[in-house]
Motif scaffolding. Structure first.
Motif, mmCIF file in Angstrom:
data_model
loop_
_atom_site.group_PDB
_atom_site.id
_atom_site.type_symbol
_atom_site.label_atom_id
_atom_site.label_comp_id
_atom_site.label_asym_id
_atom_site.label_seq_id
_atom_site.Cartn_x
_atom_site.Cartn_y
_atom_site.Cartn_z
ATOM 1 N N GLY A 328 -4.082 -0.820 -12.213
ATOM 2 C CA GLY A 328 -5.231 -0.999 -11.336
ATOM 3 C C GLY A 328 -5.071 -2.053 -10.268
ATOM 4 O O GLY A 328 -6.049 -2.428 -9.609
ATOM 5 N N GLU A 329 -3.861 -2.544 -10.032
ATOM 6 C CA GLU A 329 -3.670 -3.561 -9.008
ATOM 7 C C GLU A 329 -3.787 -2.948 -7.611
ATOM 8 O O GLU A 329 -3.452 -1.779 -7.408
ATOM 9 C CB GLU A 329 -2.322 -4.254 -9.193
ATOM 10 C CG GLU A 329 -2.224 -4.996 -10.517
ATOM 11 C CD GLU A 329 -0.923 -5.760 -10.669
ATOM 12 O OE1 GLU A 329 -0.470 -6.354 -9.676
ATOM 13 O OE2 GLU A 329 -0.364 -5.760 -11.781
ATOM 14 N N PRO A 330 -4.246 -3.708 -6.631
ATOM 15 C CA PRO A 330 -4.445 -3.167 -5.286
ATOM 16 C C PRO A 330 -3.146 -2.628 -4.678
ATOM 17 O O PRO A 330 -2.096 -3.272 -4.767
ATOM 18 C CB PRO A 330 -4.959 -4.374 -4.491
ATOM 19 C CG PRO A 330 -5.572 -5.270 -5.527
ATOM 20 C CD PRO A 330 -4.726 -5.101 -6.750
ATOM 21 N N VAL A 331 -3.233 -1.464 -4.072
ATOM 22 C CA VAL A 331 -2.056 -0.821 -3.481
ATOM 23 C C VAL A 331 -1.421 -1.711 -2.426
ATOM 24 O O VAL A 331 -0.191 -1.829 -2.350
ATOM 25 C CB VAL A 331 -2.443 0.546 -2.887
ATOM 26 C CG1 VAL A 331 -1.284 1.140 -2.093
ATOM 27 C CG2 VAL A 331 -2.881 1.500 -3.990
ATOM 28 N N ASP A 332 -2.240 -2.344 -1.595
ATOM 29 C CA ASP A 332 -1.696 -3.196 -0.535
ATOM 30 C C ASP A 332 -0.867 -4.340 -1.108
ATOM 31 O O ASP A 332 0.184 -4.699 -0.551
ATOM 32 C CB ASP A 332 -2.818 -3.755 0.340
ATOM 33 C CG ASP A 332 -3.471 -2.697 1.210
ATOM 34 O OD1 ASP A 332 -2.876 -1.605 1.360
ATOM 35 O OD2 ASP A 332 -4.575 -2.939 1.734
ATOM 36 N N ASP A 333 -1.309 -4.901 -2.232
ATOM 37 C CA ASP A 333 -0.547 -5.977 -2.869
ATOM 38 C C ASP A 333 0.796 -5.462 -3.373
ATOM 39 O O ASP A 333 1.831 -6.116 -3.213
ATOM 40 C CB ASP A 333 -1.331 -6.573 -4.040
ATOM 41 C CG ASP A 333 -2.507 -7.423 -3.600
ATOM 42 O OD1 ASP A 333 -2.647 -7.648 -2.378
ATOM 43 O OD2 ASP A 333 -3.290 -7.848 -4.470
ATOM 44 N N ILE A 334 0.767 -4.289 -3.988
ATOM 45 C CA ILE A 334 2.010 -3.718 -4.527
ATOM 46 C C ILE A 334 3.009 -3.466 -3.410
ATOM 47 O O ILE A 334 4.185 -3.846 -3.498
ATOM 48 C CB ILE A 334 1.710 -2.412 -5.283
ATOM 49 C CG1 ILE A 334 0.810 -2.689 -6.488
ATOM 50 C CG2 ILE A 334 3.008 -1.742 -5.736
ATOM 51 C CD1 ILE A 334 0.266 -1.439 -7.143
ATOM 52 N N LEU A 335 2.555 -2.845 -2.334
ATOM 53 C CA LEU A 335 3.456 -2.511 -1.235
ATOM 54 C C LEU A 335 3.971 -3.761 -0.527
ATOM 55 O O LEU A 335 5.098 -3.786 -0.034
ATOM 56 C CB LEU A 335 2.746 -1.595 -0.237
ATOM 57 C CG LEU A 335 2.321 -0.219 -0.788
ATOM 58 C CD1 LEU A 335 1.602 0.582 0.291
ATOM 59 C CD2 LEU A 335 3.528 0.552 -1.297
ATOM 60 N N ALA A 336 3.159 -4.812 -0.485
ATOM 61 C CA ALA A 336 3.575 -6.043 0.187
ATOM 62 C C ALA A 336 4.517 -6.877 -0.671
ATOM 63 O O ALA A 336 5.410 -7.552 -0.152
ATOM 64 C CB ALA A 336 2.342 -6.870 0.550
ATOM 65 N N GLN A 337 4.348 -6.826 -1.997
ATOM 66 C CA GLN A 337 5.079 -7.728 -2.881
ATOM 67 C C GLN A 337 6.354 -7.135 -3.477
ATOM 68 O O GLN A 337 7.281 -7.878 -3.809
ATOM 69 C CB GLN A 337 4.150 -8.180 -4.021
ATOM 70 C CG GLN A 337 2.973 -9.015 -3.544
ATOM 71 C CD GLN A 337 1.881 -9.124 -4.591
ATOM 72 O OE1 GLN A 337 2.031 -8.667 -5.723
ATOM 73 N NE2 GLN A 337 0.766 -9.722 -4.218
ATOM 74 N N GLU A 338 6.404 -5.823 -3.634
ATOM 75 C CA GLU A 338 7.583 -5.216 -4.248
ATOM 76 C C GLU A 338 8.687 -4.998 -3.220
ATOM 77 O O GLU A 338 8.420 -4.826 -2.030
ATOM 78 C CB GLU A 338 7.210 -3.883 -4.901
ATOM 79 C CG GLU A 338 6.291 -4.028 -6.098
ATOM 80 C CD GLU A 338 6.911 -4.835 -7.224
ATOM 81 O OE1 GLU A 338 8.149 -4.767 -7.405
ATOM 82 O OE2 GLU A 338 6.164 -5.539 -7.927
ATOM 83 N N ASN A 339 9.928 -5.016 -3.710
ATOM 84 C CA ASN A 339 11.072 -4.839 -2.817
ATOM 85 C C ASN A 339 11.030 -3.483 -2.138
ATOM 86 O O ASN A 339 10.779 -2.461 -2.790
ATOM 87 C CB ASN A 339 12.386 -4.952 -3.606
ATOM 88 C CG ASN A 339 12.687 -6.376 -4.003
ATOM 89 O OD1 ASN A 339 12.190 -7.315 -3.400
ATOM 90 N ND2 ASN A 339 13.513 -6.537 -5.025
ATOM 91 N N ARG A 340 11.280 -3.485 -0.863
ATOM 92 C CA ARG A 340 11.410 -2.223 -0.148
ATOM 93 C C ARG A 340 12.827 -1.690 -0.354
ATOM 94 O O ARG A 340 13.731 -2.427 -0.704
ATOM 95 C CB ARG A 340 11.129 -2.422 1.343
ATOM 96 C CG ARG A 340 9.699 -2.889 1.603
ATOM 97 C CD ARG A 340 9.460 -3.192 3.058
ATOM 98 N NE ARG A 340 8.096 -3.697 3.229
ATOM 99 C CZ ARG A 340 7.210 -3.149 4.038
ATOM 100 N NH1 ARG A 340 7.546 -2.091 4.750
ATOM 101 N NH2 ARG A 340 5.988 -3.647 4.144
ATOM 102 N N ARG A 341 13.007 -0.429 -0.086
ATOM 103 C CA ARG A 341 14.315 0.196 -0.261
ATOM 104 C C ARG A 341 15.309 -0.394 0.729
ATOM 105 O O ARG A 341 15.100 -0.360 1.943
ATOM 106 C CB ARG A 341 14.186 1.704 -0.065
ATOM 107 C CG ARG A 341 15.395 2.523 -0.438
ATOM 108 C CD ARG A 341 15.006 3.998 -0.419
ATOM 109 N NE ARG A 341 16.069 4.857 -0.876
ATOM 110 C CZ ARG A 341 16.924 5.498 -0.068
ATOM 111 N NH1 ARG A 341 16.815 5.371 1.248
ATOM 112 N NH2 ARG A 341 17.864 6.268 -0.576
#
Length: 440
Positions: A328-341
């Protein structure tokens, strides 16, 4: 720290449905530990699983328990523990997990998508309805009718069960006599309730399909907030049949210029399925014209070691992203914090070891001392009888290797490393006469 249903995001809790397949999922479970996820396991009975410290609690059901019983157990455990969601890492459990999620009240659950993914006939119907590249196919309901249709269409044809996995019982059949034998084999597998593949017998229990002679690849990604994110595209062992053993999964992909095309197909499938939060895998193969067509797809990550391969080569962690979204964590947080490809930083290869006979020893042996050694999963314990090639579909073990890579490097380089290192494993499989069997 963001809040989830009134609790701190650090207090992540999920219910995992996993009836089998623990041996090759160590990296997946380690990711859950690294995220401090409290995992409540629902599985089949085992004398040792309750002592596994990776799980906060374990609910064990008999192997004969129905899908309905597993759904009820998963929903009940989720309610008792305050878990955010139910999930699985296994193809044969996706219907259980998604049904449980929906009954638990998760709005992003897609039991209809799992229903499609778990049956290859429904997949073909879905692809046709959505105009996504597919192949000629015919559902098998009767052996005599299937032989008649195959003769009209012309051989060779691919035959596959509608609900198996890992290319088990998939065969390129060349004539009507062999087709009857292969169909009888699938029927026997269903009657034996093999591999949790079938619960009862559906009307359409096998498929005849057009054979595609080109390269086959496996694609993995994740859907977060309705957005498909590509993880990686593996090259696979190039095989012209009659059997299609899973082997030589290799990254980076030899044709990166086609990744966008493949990712677009995956995104279109997920749009049609209506998924917003899931992991995703698709197998695709080229026809004689070079165009890719979908072989199969599912709302889970590939089995075996591709998940870790993608993380090693491209830095992106598909499971970590999914788990955070499922919690349930915010999508924007996940996309901002996790490593991009990232750009590829090495080459990797998974070599599956096949053999026939009774396993006497099965361990890593001297291979562990090589700088190219990544991991070895001994999937067959001593005492187990394994059968491969023309005799069956059992894997004795899975070896993963890594090594430096340069753009344009031929996959055969890492293939040779994997094959040579496999010879240093300590594997002893004996035939009925007590003779040591050859490894493949």
């Amino acid at each position: 720290m963001p809040m989830i249903n009134g609790t701190d995001a650090a207090d992540r809790c999920l219910v995992l449905v996993l009836r089998k397949g623990f041996t090759s999922l160590g990296d997946h479970l380690q990711t859950l530990l690294d995220l401090a996820v409290r995992v409540h396991l629902v599985t089949v009975e085992s004398p040792t699983i309750a002592d596994d410290p990776r799980f906060t609690s374990v609910v064990q059901l008999p192997e004969s328990a129905s899908h309905r019983e597993f759904v009820d157990a998963a929903v009940g455990r989720a309610r008792e523990t305050g878990a955010a969601a139910v999930f699985t890492l296994l193809e044969t459990d996706i219907e259980i997990a998604e049904t449980a999620n929906a009954e638990f009240g998760n709005g992003w659950a897609t039991p209809e998508a799992a229903f499609v993914c778990r049956d290859k006939f429904r997949q073909r119907e879905f692809l046709r309805q959505h105009g996504i590249p597919s192949v000629w196919y015919h559902p098998v309901t009767d052996i005599d009718k299937a032989v008649e249709v195959a003769a009209e269409r012309g051989f060779p044809l691919i035959l596959k069960p509608t609900r198996a996995a890992a290319s088990e019982f998939v065969e390129l059949v060349q004539d009507a006599d062999r087709l009857r034998v292969a169909l009888d084999r699938i029927k026997a597998m269903i009657d034996d309730n093999y591999g949790f593949y079938y619960e009862g017998e559906p009307t359409e229990w096998a498929l005849l399909e057009e054979y595609l002679p080109g390269q086959e690849v496996t694609l993995d990604g994740v859907v977060v907030g309705g957005r498909f994110i590509l993880g990686g595209v593996h090259n696979k062992l190039e095989s012209s049949g009659p059997y299609f053993l899973e082997d030589l999964y290799t990254l980076p992909y030899t044709n990166p210029e086609r990744e966008d095309e493949l990712a677009d197909i995956a995104a279109r499938i997920n749009t049609g399925l209506g998924t917003t939060t899931c992991m995703f895998n698709a197998e695709l193969r080229q026809g004689a014209d070079g165009a890719f067509r979908v072989v199969e797809f599912s709302i889970r990550v590939s089995g075996g070691h591709p998940y870790r391969h993608i993380k090693d080569v491209y830095s992106i962690d598909l499971l970590r992203m999914f788990v955070r979204a499922a919690c349930g964590e915010p999508v924007d947080d996940i996309l901002a914090q996790e490593n991009r490809r990232s750009e590829p930083r090495m080459t990797v290869c998974a070599k599956v070891v096949y053999s026939n006979g009774t396993v006497v020893r099965n361990s890593v042996g001297e291979a562990i001392h090589s700088p190219h050694f990544r991991v070895y999963f001994a999937t067959a314990k001593p005492g187990r009888v394994v059968a491969a090639g023309t005799q069956g579909f059992d894997a004795t073990g899975l070896l993963s290797v890594w090594m430096p890579w340069q753009p344009g490097q031929d996959p055969s380089v890492v293939h040779n490393v994997a094959k040579e290192l496999a010879q240093q494993l300590d594997i002893d499989v004996r035939d009925e006469a007590g003779q040591k069997s050859a490894l493949a």
